[in-house]
Motif scaffolding. Structure first.
Motif: not given
Length: 234
Positions: A54-55, A62-67, A81-89
């Motif tokens: 996913a990285a 700009a932003q990746l949401y992993l649902a 992926f906690a350190p990656n500000t572009r990824i939100r779970v």
């Protein structure tokens, strides 16, 4: 879909080896990136699984949401992926609280076969609300009713031979034949759709769709569809 969620949240053996697993996610990431039209895009991967690459997708948007519906998998995604500000779970339930018209690209890859038709309709409704007016839904890895398991096996063996894990793939196929996956697949089954059936199903959900020339992933006998809001031309 609940039984499949429980299966993928367990210690399963769906991949023949670590190399198989890693290549699987690398190729999916590559194919998803091919659908990202701008580095400013907001991307949603619906029921993403482990999403190990996913990285790479996040680097292209700009932003990746992993649902992800499976709580154990979701916990690993958050940690990974906690350190990656572009990824939100997010959980699937969280998607109902996201802003309307906030997503440029939504991807559902190798998910529809595990959902009942009604569950898939509900997912389409959620995604349609989230998509921007010019946004796209990419629906990948759709199983066809006329293509049986033998083609899946052949696709895996060709993939394994090309990438150097043929022996592991043969062993993995033998293990899968005796595994919980095979028993679950036999008991619950997988949903399959003809090309016209999926286009009609997407149309009923408010999308205009067409089949892509290539499927996401390594299996050429499955289908990928690209859909937009019905007022947009496919």
């Amino acid at each position: 879909m609940d039984e499949w969620i429980d299966y993928y949240d367990s210690t399963h053996t769906i991949y023949a080896s670590k190399l198989h697993r890693d290549l699987h996610f690398q190729i999916i990431a590559r194919d998803i990136i091919g659908y990202i039209s701008s580095p400013d895009s907001v991307v949603l991967d619906y029921a993403c699984g482990e999403a190990l690459s996913a990285a790479k997708v996040a680097d292209a948007c700009a932003q990746l949401y992993l649902a992800e519906p499976a709580p154990g998998v979701r916990g690993r995604l958050i940690a990974r992926f906690a350190p990656n500000t572009r990824i939100r779970v997010r959980s699937l339930e969280d998607l109902s609280r996201m802003a309307e018209n906030s997503v440029d690209l939504a991807v559902m890859n190798s998910v529809a076969q595990y959902m009942t038709p009604d569950e898939l309709d509900s997912a389409f409704a959620v995604i349609r609300r989230l998509l921007k007016p010019n946004g796209r839904l990419v629906l990948g890895d759709i199983l066809r009713p006329e293509v049986g398991m033998a083609r899946d096996v052949l696709a895996l063996l060709k993939f394994a031979s090309a990438h150097g894990f043929l022996k592991d793939a043969l062993y993995g196929l033998a293990s899968t034949a005796l595994s919980d996956y095979r028993q679950l697949r036999t008991r619950v089954g997988l949903q399959r759709y003809r090309e016209d059936e999926m286009i009609d199903k997407l149309a009923a959900a408010g999308f205009a769709a067409s089949r892509a020339h290539l499927n996401i992933g390594h299996n050429p006998w499955r289908m990928t569809f690209v859909a937009r809001h019905a007022f947009q031309r496919p």
